[in-house]
Design a protein around this motif. Structure first.
Motif, PDB file in Angstrom:
ATOM      1  N   MET A 431      71.497  -6.696  24.661  1.00  0.00           N
ATOM      2  CA  MET A 431      72.185  -7.487  23.829  1.00  0.00           C
ATOM      3  C   MET A 431      73.545  -6.831  23.770  1.00  0.00           C
ATOM      4  SD  MET A 431      70.481 -10.735  23.406  1.00  0.00           S
ATOM      5  CE  MET A 431      71.253 -11.387  22.012  1.00  0.00           C
ATOM      6  N   GLU A 432      74.734  -7.542  23.968  1.00  0.00           N
ATOM      7  CA  GLU A 432      75.880  -7.002  23.403  1.00  0.00           C
ATOM      8  C   GLU A 432      76.251  -7.168  22.012  1.00  0.00           C
ATOM      9  OE1 GLU A 432      78.778  -8.956  25.888  1.00  0.00           O
ATOM     10  OE2 GLU A 432      77.831  -8.654  27.739  1.00  0.00           O
ATOM     11  N   ARG A 437      74.396 -11.086  15.000  1.00  0.00           N
ATOM     12  CA  ARG A 437      74.985 -11.391  13.730  1.00  0.00           C
ATOM     13  C   ARG A 437      74.314 -11.108  12.464  1.00  0.00           C
ATOM     14  NH1 ARG A 437      72.031 -15.876  15.094  1.00  0.00           N
ATOM     15  NH2 ARG A 437      70.812 -17.011  13.600  1.00  0.00           N
ATOM     16  N   ASP A 438      75.021 -11.114  11.347  1.00  0.00           N
ATOM     17  CA  ASP A 438      74.409 -10.581  10.066  1.00  0.00           C
ATOM     18  C   ASP A 438      73.264 -11.576   9.666  1.00  0.00           C
ATOM     19  OD1 ASP A 438      74.346  -9.387   7.564  1.00  0.00           O
ATOM     20  OD2 ASP A 438      75.475 -10.909   6.582  1.00  0.00           O
ATOM     21  N   GLY A 439      72.203 -10.957   9.328  1.00  0.00           N
ATOM     22  CA  GLY A 439      71.164 -11.494   8.898  1.00  0.00           C
ATOM     23  C   GLY A 439      70.002 -11.605   9.897  1.00  0.00           C
ATOM     24  N   MET A 440      70.291 -11.440  11.135  1.00  0.00           N
ATOM     25  CA  MET A 440      69.455 -11.437  12.046  1.00  0.00           C
ATOM     26  C   MET A 440      68.149 -10.335  12.073  1.00  0.00           C
ATOM     27  SD  MET A 440      70.375 -11.414  16.267  1.00  0.00           S
ATOM     28  CE  MET A 440      71.147 -12.940  16.214  1.00  0.00           C
ATOM     29  N   VAL A 441      67.005 -10.713  12.450  1.00  0.00           N
ATOM     30  CA  VAL A 441      66.027  -9.533  12.713  1.00  0.00           C
ATOM     31  C   VAL A 441      65.953  -9.163  14.131  1.00  0.00           C
ATOM     32  CG1 VAL A 441      63.737  -8.873  12.403  1.00  0.00           C
ATOM     33  CG2 VAL A 441      64.697 -10.434  10.740  1.00  0.00           C
ATOM     34  N   VAL A 442      66.282  -7.932  14.450  1.00  0.00           N
ATOM     35  CA  VAL A 442      66.129  -7.399  16.014  1.00  0.00           C
ATOM     36  C   VAL A 442      65.388  -6.247  16.045  1.00  0.00           C
ATOM     37  CG1 VAL A 442      67.643  -6.137  17.623  1.00  0.00           C
ATOM     38  CG2 VAL A 442      68.666  -7.708  16.094  1.00  0.00           C
ATOM     39  N   ARG A 456      71.248   0.435  17.303  1.00  0.00           N
ATOM     40  CA  ARG A 456      72.450   0.575  16.558  1.00  0.00           C
ATOM     41  C   ARG A 456      73.606  -0.552  16.623  1.00  0.00           C
ATOM     42  NH1 ARG A 456      74.478   5.463  19.645  1.00  0.00           N
ATOM     43  NH2 ARG A 456      73.010   5.020  21.305  1.00  0.00           N
ATOM     44  N   LEU A 457      73.508  -1.110  17.464  1.00  0.00           N
ATOM     45  CA  LEU A 457      74.536  -2.273  17.400  1.00  0.00           C
ATOM     46  C   LEU A 457      74.058  -3.219  16.506  1.00  0.00           C
ATOM     47  CD1 LEU A 457      75.016  -2.748  21.394  1.00  0.00           C
ATOM     48  CD2 LEU A 457      76.631  -1.840  19.780  1.00  0.00           C
ATOM     49  N   ALA A 458      72.849  -3.479  16.337  1.00  0.00           N
ATOM     50  CA  ALA A 458      72.491  -4.433  15.415  1.00  0.00           C
ATOM     51  C   ALA A 458      72.479  -3.877  13.852  1.00  0.00           C
ATOM     52  CB  ALA A 458      70.941  -4.708  15.244  1.00  0.00           C
ATOM     53  N   CYS A 463      72.213  -6.480  10.698  1.00  0.00           N
ATOM     54  CA  CYS A 463      70.827  -6.970  10.968  1.00  0.00           C
ATOM     55  C   CYS A 463      69.758  -6.231  10.653  1.00  0.00           C
ATOM     56  CB  CYS A 463      70.826  -7.219  12.779  1.00  0.00           C
ATOM     57  SG  CYS A 463      71.731  -7.993  13.599  1.00  0.00           S
ATOM     58  N   LYS A 464      68.677  -7.029  10.380  1.00  0.00           N
ATOM     59  CA  LYS A 464      67.533  -6.059   9.942  1.00  0.00           C
ATOM     60  C   LYS A 464      66.885  -5.828  11.217  1.00  0.00           C
ATOM     61  CE  LYS A 464      66.547  -8.964   5.807  1.00  0.00           C
ATOM     62  NZ  LYS A 464      65.405  -9.819   5.122  1.00  0.00           N
TER      63      LYS A 464
END
Length: 506
Positions: A431-432, A437-442, A456-458, A463-464
């Motif tokens: 994923m680029e 986005r903020d708040g997403m769980v990755v 690291r990108l998340a 992101c969580k």
């Protein structure tokens, strides 16, 4: 006993490495004289040696680097015997031309770097004509049946040699390459007097040779006997797996005489391996890429989750039964729930109604999609192969889309079940940054490295995040309980895993 092979270009380095090994508790080494850049000087290598030594001078056709004449090589071996070295390695065709002398013990060897002899008994009879104290057969197996044939042959000879009164000699059987690595680790199980290891993981002088520290400390070679129960991870390739490290450490912590091996089994050999694994006392297997789906047809009983997911990551051998389980989905879903503030065991709790994007429709993707749906999440599957995503969506009754459209879904949860970002391709991400986005769980199922590029990108995007370490440890704890009936220490497994990941980076 472990015989540590030292192969260096200088006499000085040979002596230094032997001294280092002795200081580390090693009592038996092999000097590979064919690696020396100058003619061997035995008067520097043999006198005042601090441990038992094998002198070996291997020809190119036997996997060696000897550059001078055959006459000079044979003279060197004879001189080593006269000098009183403890062991000398003599190839089967030259052993009859070099008579026994003094107290030096003779290892009569056969090396085939390309294949496996059809008639091991005929080869053995020929080797006995070289007046051996030990017989060494090192071959390159083409199939898993070759590996088992060699191990059973060697075991039979060692049983007869132990009983005494016959012509049999203690025998070492080495199946070279990754598929035959079990022959090196389980040598004592088959009655072999010793096994070989390399002095440095950066200098592997034969296919499949293991670093002596790994063999001694991680596999606890000296504690393995004929009655040891065997477990392992089966995959292809398998060199990246850290499962042996955490399971063997857990066996040690609970004082269990068991060992866990990596089994590098190509797809075309999987069926035969599963059929024959109990012959070497395999009691349980972790299953990884690419075998999680293919192994199912070889099982006699399936946990309901395996039937629904269509992927198996754990096999337990119980008498004639081969029972399949899937511990991936439980561990992964629980770790995601905990990251979201849940307890990790809600049937339809914190995940209910959330939009989840699962990247990858392989074995891990199937398990995660299944687990998320069981918790009430709305799942969409994507895969680089659209047909595979479509097939999984039909199987689980969820959604799918093309890989190129994954960013348009705006999911609450992103789950990476592809190998993208795995060591050594650590700069890749499925994923680029702009897709997060903020708040997403990755969640990233890749555990090596722990902090993947995706993680690291998340984190940069607020992101969580949940690393693959949590899933890996969780599923391993569940496997350990299935294998042994005992609870493993997640803390210990996590510590060992992170330590192992750090050593891989080095």
């Amino acid at each position: 006993m472990i015989c540590v092979t030292i192969a260096t270009g200088s006499h000085k380095r040979l002596i230094l490495e032997r001294e280092n090994l002795v200081a580390d508790g090693i009592k038996f080494v092999e000097f590979r004289l064919d690696f020396l850049r100058k003619a061997p000087e035995l008067n520097r290598l043999i006198p005042e040696r601090p441990c038992a030594t094998v002198i070996t001078c291997r020809r190119p056709q036997d996997g060696g680097l000897w550059r001078e004449s055959e006459e000079r090589r044979l003279t060197t071996l004879r001189e080593a015997i006269v000098a009183g070295v403890e062991f000398v390695d003599l190839e089967v065709d030259v052993a009859p031309t070099i008579p026994r002398y003094g107290q030096t013990k003779r290892i009569v060897s056969h090396h085939d770097m390309n294949s496996m002899p059809d008639d091991l008994e005929a080869l053995y009879e020929r080797m006995l004509k070289g007046d051996p104290d030990f017989v060494k057969i090192a071959v390159m197996p083409k199939t898993i049946d070759d590996v088992f044939r060699l191990l059973h042959f060697v075991e039979g000879k060692n049983v007869k040699a132990k009983l005494g009164g016959g012509r049999e000699r203690r025998t070492i059987g080495i199946a070279m390459g990754e598929m035959g690595r079990m022959s090196r680790i389980l040598a004592k199980k088959f009655g072999m007097p010793f096994t070989y290891a390399t002095f440095s993981r950066s200098r592997v002088v034969a296919p499949g040779l293991i670093d002596y520290r790994h063999l001694r400390d991680d596999y606890r070679y000296d504690t393995l006997g004929t009655d040891v129960d065997v477990y392992g991870v089966v995959g292809y390739p398998i060199g990246h797996s850290l499962s042996p490290a955490i399971h063997n450490a857990s066996f040690v912590a609970q004082e269990m005489r068991r060992v866990y091996l990596p089994f590098a089994i190509p797809p075309e050999e999987l069926d035969r391996f599963v059929d024959r694994a109990p012959e070497i006392d395999v009691r349980g297997l972790s299953v990884t890429i690419p075998h999680k789906v293919a192994v199912i047809k070889k099982l006699t009983r399936l946990d309901p989750a395996v039937e629904e997911i269509g992927a198996c990551n754990t096999v337990v051998f119980d008498g004639p039964q081969r029972i399949g389980y899937n511990t991936d989905y439980i561990a992964a879903v629980m770790s995601i729930e905990v990251a979201m503030g849940g307890k990790g065991n809600e049937p339809e709790g914190i995940l209910f109604g959330k939009k989840a994007l699962v990247l990858g429709a392989g074995g891990a993707g199937k398990a995660l999609a299944y687990g998320l749906m069981k918790r009430g999440a709305r799942v969409t599957v994507v895969d680089a192969l659209i047909d595979r995503a479509h097939e999984l969506a039909d199987q689980l009754d969820c959604h799918y889309c093309e890989w190129e459209n994954r960013a348009a879904l705006r999911p609450d949860i992103v789950v990476n079940c592809t190998p993208i970002g795995m060591h050594p391709n650590v700069d890749a991400s499925p994923m680029e940054r702009a897709m997060l986005r903020d708040g997403m769980v990755v969640f990233d199922a890749v555990y090596n490295p722990e902090h993947t590029m995706l993680i690291r990108l998340a984190q940069e995007r607020g992101c969580k995040t949940v690393s693959g370490v949590e899933m890996f440890v969780g599923q391993a704890c569940l496997q350990f309980k299935l294998f042994t009936g005992q609870k493993a220490s997640a803390k210990l497994m996590r510590e060992i895993l992170k330590k192992s990941i750090s050593s891989v980076k080095e």
